[in-house]
Design a protein around this motif. Sequence first.
Motif, PDB file in Angstrom:
ATOM      1  N   GLY A 230       1.294  -1.275   0.273  1.00  0.00           N
ATOM      2  CA  GLY A 230       0.104   0.050  -0.414  1.00  0.00           C
ATOM      3  C   GLY A 230       0.908   1.292   0.049  1.00  0.00           C
ATOM      4  N   LEU A 231       2.176   0.835   0.454  1.00  0.00           N
ATOM      5  CA  LEU A 231       3.111   2.077   0.438  1.00  0.00           C
ATOM      6  C   LEU A 231       3.421   2.343  -0.742  1.00  0.00           C
ATOM      7  N   GLY A 232       3.413   1.427  -1.998  1.00  0.00           N
ATOM      8  CA  GLY A 232       3.707   2.142  -2.954  1.00  0.00           C
ATOM      9  C   GLY A 232       5.243   0.828  -3.072  1.00  0.00           C
ATOM     10  N   VAL A 233       6.161   0.708  -2.028  1.00  0.00           N
ATOM     11  CA  VAL A 233       7.089  -0.034  -2.515  1.00  0.00           C
ATOM     12  C   VAL A 233       7.204  -1.331  -3.153  1.00  0.00           C
ATOM     13  N   GLY A 234       8.527  -1.766  -3.710  1.00  0.00           N
ATOM     14  CA  GLY A 234       8.178  -3.596  -4.095  1.00  0.00           C
ATOM     15  C   GLY A 234       8.371  -4.216  -3.592  1.00  0.00           C
ATOM     16  N   ILE A 235       8.034  -5.212  -3.804  1.00  0.00           N
ATOM     17  CA  ILE A 235       8.413  -6.853  -2.623  1.00  0.00           C
ATOM     18  C   ILE A 235       9.233  -7.549  -3.619  1.00  0.00           C
ATOM     19  N   GLU A 236       9.937  -8.165  -3.233  1.00  0.00           N
ATOM     20  CA  GLU A 236      11.275  -9.254  -4.249  1.00  0.00           C
ATOM     21  C   GLU A 236      10.831 -10.723  -3.338  1.00  0.00           C
ATOM     22  N   ILE A 237      10.503 -11.974  -3.856  1.00  0.00           N
ATOM     23  CA  ILE A 237      11.186 -12.928  -3.184  1.00  0.00           C
ATOM     24  C   ILE A 237      12.349 -13.233  -3.248  1.00  0.00           C
ATOM     25  N   ASP A 238      13.449 -13.551  -2.613  1.00  0.00           N
ATOM     26  CA  ASP A 238      14.861 -13.734  -2.101  1.00  0.00           C
ATOM     27  C   ASP A 238      15.287 -15.170  -2.202  1.00  0.00           C
ATOM     28  N   ASP A 239      15.733 -16.021  -2.184  1.00  0.00           N
ATOM     29  CA  ASP A 239      16.268 -17.326  -2.742  1.00  0.00           C
ATOM     30  C   ASP A 239      15.472 -17.856  -3.426  1.00  0.00           C
ATOM     31  N   PHE A 240      15.142 -17.880  -4.663  1.00  0.00           N
ATOM     32  CA  PHE A 240      13.689 -18.231  -4.741  1.00  0.00           C
ATOM     33  C   PHE A 240      14.146 -19.585  -5.682  1.00  0.00           C
TER      34      PHE A 240
ATOM     35  N   VAL B  63      11.171 -12.091  -8.933  1.00  0.00           N
ATOM     36  CA  VAL B  63      11.440 -12.697  -7.759  1.00  0.00           C
ATOM     37  C   VAL B  63      12.924 -13.259  -7.953  1.00  0.00           C
ATOM     38  N   LYS B  64      13.661 -13.295  -7.135  1.00  0.00           N
ATOM     39  CA  LYS B  64      15.561 -13.426  -7.517  1.00  0.00           C
ATOM     40  C   LYS B  64      15.639 -14.412  -7.076  1.00  0.00           C
ATOM     41  N   VAL B  65      16.404 -15.450  -8.698  1.00  0.00           N
ATOM     42  CA  VAL B  65      16.182 -17.323  -9.118  1.00  0.00           C
ATOM     43  C   VAL B  65      17.759 -16.660  -8.094  1.00  0.00           C
ATOM     44  N   ASP B  66      17.826 -18.126  -7.402  1.00  0.00           N
ATOM     45  CA  ASP B  66      18.991 -18.758  -6.401  1.00  0.00           C
ATOM     46  C   ASP B  66      20.271 -19.531  -7.605  1.00  0.00           C
ATOM     47  N   ARG B  67      20.895 -18.697  -7.002  1.00  0.00           N
ATOM     48  CA  ARG B  67      22.310 -19.075  -7.869  1.00  0.00           C
ATOM     49  C   ARG B  67      22.407 -20.056  -8.301  1.00  0.00           C
ATOM     50  N   SER B  68      21.703 -21.489  -6.658  1.00  0.00           N
ATOM     51  CA  SER B  68      21.943 -22.805  -7.537  1.00  0.00           C
ATOM     52  C   SER B  68      21.233 -23.240  -9.108  1.00  0.00           C
ATOM     53  N   LEU B  69      20.022 -22.046  -9.164  1.00  0.00           N
ATOM     54  CA  LEU B  69      19.313 -23.072 -10.449  1.00  0.00           C
ATOM     55  C   LEU B  69      20.563 -22.191 -11.811  1.00  0.00           C
ATOM     56  N   ILE B  70      21.372 -21.456 -11.907  1.00  0.00           N
ATOM     57  CA  ILE B  70      22.076 -21.185 -12.824  1.00  0.00           C
ATOM     58  C   ILE B  70      23.398 -21.836 -13.183  1.00  0.00           C
TER      59      ILE B  70
ATOM     60  N   VAL C 257      14.394 -11.122 -11.138  1.00  0.00           N
ATOM     61  CA  VAL C 257      16.379 -11.089 -11.324  1.00  0.00           C
ATOM     62  C   VAL C 257      17.215 -12.877 -10.954  1.00  0.00           C
ATOM     63  N   TRP C 258      18.419 -12.608 -11.459  1.00  0.00           N
ATOM     64  CA  TRP C 258      18.761 -13.440 -11.880  1.00  0.00           C
ATOM     65  C   TRP C 258      20.013 -13.402 -11.320  1.00  0.00           C
ATOM     66  N   GLU C 259      20.613 -14.520 -10.195  1.00  0.00           N
ATOM     67  CA  GLU C 259      21.738 -14.096  -9.300  1.00  0.00           C
ATOM     68  C   GLU C 259      22.546 -15.108  -9.170  1.00  0.00           C
ATOM     69  N   GLY C 260      23.928 -14.369  -9.225  1.00  0.00           N
ATOM     70  CA  GLY C 260      25.136 -15.338  -9.481  1.00  0.00           C
ATOM     71  C   GLY C 260      25.649 -15.688 -11.052  1.00  0.00           C
ATOM     72  N   VAL C 261      25.565 -14.827 -11.370  1.00  0.00           N
ATOM     73  CA  VAL C 261      26.436 -14.702 -12.745  1.00  0.00           C
ATOM     74  C   VAL C 261      28.008 -14.156 -12.756  1.00  0.00           C
ATOM     75  N   GLU C 262      28.142 -15.336 -13.068  1.00  0.00           N
ATOM     76  CA  GLU C 262      30.158 -15.528 -12.779  1.00  0.00           C
ATOM     77  C   GLU C 262      30.766 -15.281 -13.879  1.00  0.00           C
ATOM     78  N   SER C 263      29.818 -15.587 -15.489  1.00  0.00           N
ATOM     79  CA  SER C 263      31.523 -15.386 -16.406  1.00  0.00           C
ATOM     80  C   SER C 263      29.759 -14.782 -17.689  1.00  0.00           C
TER      81      SER C 263
END
Length: 515
Positions: free
Chosen positions: A402-412, A430-437, A465-471
């Motif tokens: 209701g305040l207008g801030v974004g809500i994101e799931i981490d470690d999806f 959602v932020k996709v956990d690094r284990s999936l990539i 958002v895909w986290e853990g990109v290393e290359s």
Amino acid sequence: MFADNDPRLSRLLEGIVRLASGDLSSRIEVSPARDELDAIIMGTNLLAEDLQIIYEELEQRVQVRTQLLHEAHLEMQKMAMQDPLTGLANRSALIDALKAALSKDSGRGSGEGPVLLLMDLDAFKSINDSLGHTAGDHVLVTVGERIRGAVRDSDVVARLGGDEFAIVLPSASPDQASIVGHRILAALGQPVELPGRTVRCGASIGLSAGIAGKTPEDMLMEADVAMYASKAEGQNRLHRFEPGLLLVRRLRSQLVEDLRATIKDGGLTLHYQPVVELATGRIEGVEALVRWNHPTRGFIMPDEFIPLAEEAGLISELGLWVLRTAVRQLRDWINAGLVDRQFSVRINISATDLQSLQFIEDVRNILKETGVQPDQVVLELTEVAIVKGNELDRYSLGGLRGLGVGIEIDDFGTGYSSISYLRRLPVDRVKVDRSLISGLGKDPSQPDLVAAVLQLIRACGLEAVWEGVESAEQAEMLRSLGCLSAQGYFFSRPVPPEQIPELLAGQAESAARPT
């Protein structure tokens, strides 16, 4: 009238004296004359009989009341030594059992002695918070029954409060007690049936062996230290007390006090890791990550001090500092003309924050204080915190939305990912956990998995958002699959705020890397 020398007069007087002294069973002999004196004697006897009946009834009532008082006293004694929920012994009864066992052990010298097992449930808080106290009470009763079934009749099982239990083995070796402890862990590893669902609730156990000179308080302290060592090793573990653990405990306690002071004094810092738009290389935002440079221990990793903050009840205070500092930093970047209206800062919040209605007001006040637009602030919560949340959590999420801030799931993708919960949760992305990539570029089946996860997320009207990109190869594969945003060491490690302008200035160069 009757003569003064009538022997019946003396018998009457003697009878009255006996009655007056309390001998209500005494009776005065009645003569055959049946005259007025006999009438008096008969009346006296009737009075004695009535008094005897009244006395016997009164005596019976006194006996009944005395028995009731005795039973009530025994019940009060039992209640004073018993946990009302589980029917197990309570802390007072446990202390008494330890005192008795230690006293007996000191009298017989060497050999097996008392052993204390102290146990704390590993997942009870989340069960209690998400399913309610009725379900939590059912779990506690079930746990008590399973512990009771895993020990000997001579062992004392107690609930000390909350989800903490203890077992006194009056005569056992540490090895024997360890076997009992692992038998308890095995029993608690079985699922607990609740109305409409099944839950599991493991435990961590600390073991203290009683020797001459120890007090019950010493054993409780040692078992508590060992139990926390067990928790540090992972769930469903048993750890024996070792003297070296005391040093660890003291260092940990000192670290808690240092953390408390550094939060208050502003001794923490934030580093920021860019979140990059894959198609263009544009930095669309940053994630704020707290860092602690301890004056004597050097840099302490968040994996160490954040759980410490949670255990010490400091996590909300820490989270508020991170939130205020990160949003103020975004305001500074905006004022300097470094970022535009689309730039956002992502801030991790804890499940504890959702349990406080004050948190919504804190977010509102910080937005008002800084003038930052609400949609430029994204709050990140782990999957577990969101999915296992209760009604208050959902109310808080609704208030934040209701305040207008974004809500994101981490470690999806770490355990609960399903279209059913994604569709009903008030989240934006959602932020996709690094284990999936982690297998991208190595495992030929990994791109299909990434594509399936992306399709699942978009089917729920969300982006990722895909986290853990290393290359560069991973970044290019994600871009080719249609993924929009990513973060990881390939783009940048977390850096101090003063290095962000340099990264923003080099966006054009970084945009060319994935292609």
